[in-house]
Write a protein that holds these residues in place. Structure first.
Motif, mmCIF file in Angstrom:
data_model
loop_
_atom_site.group_PDB
_atom_site.id
_atom_site.type_symbol
_atom_site.label_atom_id
_atom_site.label_comp_id
_atom_site.label_asym_id
_atom_site.label_seq_id
_atom_site.Cartn_x
_atom_site.Cartn_y
_atom_site.Cartn_z
ATOM 1 N N TRP A 187 0.426 -1.101 -0.071
ATOM 2 C CA TRP A 187 -0.421 -0.100 0.176
ATOM 3 C C TRP A 187 1.009 1.094 0.000
ATOM 4 N N SER A 188 0.480 2.272 -1.046
ATOM 5 C CA SER A 188 1.526 2.822 -0.766
ATOM 6 C C SER A 188 0.675 4.528 -0.134
ATOM 7 N N ARG A 189 1.704 4.897 0.927
ATOM 8 C CA ARG A 189 1.438 5.926 1.635
ATOM 9 C C ARG A 189 1.390 7.087 0.871
ATOM 10 N N SER A 190 2.244 7.744 -0.510
ATOM 11 C CA SER A 190 2.242 8.650 -0.103
ATOM 12 C C SER A 190 1.431 8.631 -1.447
ATOM 13 N N ARG A 191 1.047 7.543 -2.429
ATOM 14 C CA ARG A 191 -0.514 7.425 -3.340
ATOM 15 C C ARG A 191 -1.181 7.483 -3.104
ATOM 16 N N GLN A 192 -1.457 6.532 -1.806
ATOM 17 C CA GLN A 192 -2.688 6.697 -1.030
ATOM 18 C C GLN A 192 -3.651 5.218 -2.591
ATOM 19 N N SER A 193 -2.442 4.387 -2.523
ATOM 20 C CA SER A 193 -2.921 3.304 -3.613
ATOM 21 C C SER A 193 -2.224 1.872 -3.347
ATOM 22 N N PHE A 194 -3.244 1.144 -3.977
ATOM 23 C CA PHE A 194 -2.391 -0.488 -3.918
ATOM 24 C C PHE A 194 -1.423 0.344 -5.214
ATOM 25 N N TRP A 195 -0.062 -0.516 -4.661
ATOM 26 C CA TRP A 195 1.687 -0.625 -5.201
ATOM 27 C C TRP A 195 1.916 -2.281 -5.580
#
Lengths: 120, 120
Positions: free
Chosen positions: B52-60
């Motif tokens: 989970w990408s904290r910077s993009r707030q999306s699945f990574w």
């Protein structure tokens, strides 16, 4: 490239902590715990790994009561400067369950499988 | 002891995240990133590591754009059930700086020492 290391140059979370992974010299990942800037500086100074205990809100000098000390072999920071990797010499088990590593449970085919037993 | 694994049985932080360490099969620690319960379930289902990408707030989905995918070999949880250790097969460099591992900086004698160069 060499630059003087400043613990303040790392990124800590809102509680002032940074995650630290401990890996033994042979490559086994033993545990993950947290450090603050002070415990980090103490670790570098003394060569004995010192974490910050979130539950006790105090320094956690690994092995102080159990004897299962971690001697620092190498100290690494990651590209984002928000995670630490400690290469350590581990005396006895790293885990409070008396297992060598805290990561003794695998998830395989949807089930939990225990990979290690406590050291006798 | 075998028990059915329930992702809800893990301990997530206030943001619903749990740290996940990626280690390659040969023992090198590559990176640390975060998962939520959904990315964790997707990782187990697909065998491709998804953070989970904290910077993009999306699945990574690791390697989706770079091709530097991580194939899951083994999935482990620690004693406190608040940290994950992923054993992975890493395609190419794990680090966005094009280095094999994100932990390419050592602190030795108070100075920063670069241990790896980017893969050409």
């Amino acid at each position: 490239m060499e630059a003087t290391f400043d613990p303040a140059s790392l990124t800590y979370n809102d509680a002032g902590l940074i995650p630290a992974i401990a890996q033994d010299e042979a490559g086994e990942v033993l545990m993950m715990a947290w450090m603050n800037a002070q415990s980090l500086a103490e670790t570098l100074e003394t060569g004995r790994v010192t974490y910050w205990s979130r539950s006790r809100q105090s320094f956690w000098r690994k092995g102080e009561s159990s004897g299962h000390v971690q001697t620092l072999i190498d100290f690494r920071v990651d590209c984002d400067r928000d995670t630490i990797l400690l290469i350590v010499r581990q005396e006895g088990p790293a885990c409070h369950t008396n297992r060598r590593s805290c990561f003794y449970t695998a998830i395989r085919d949807g089930a939990e499988v225990e990979l290690m037993t406590p050291i006798a």
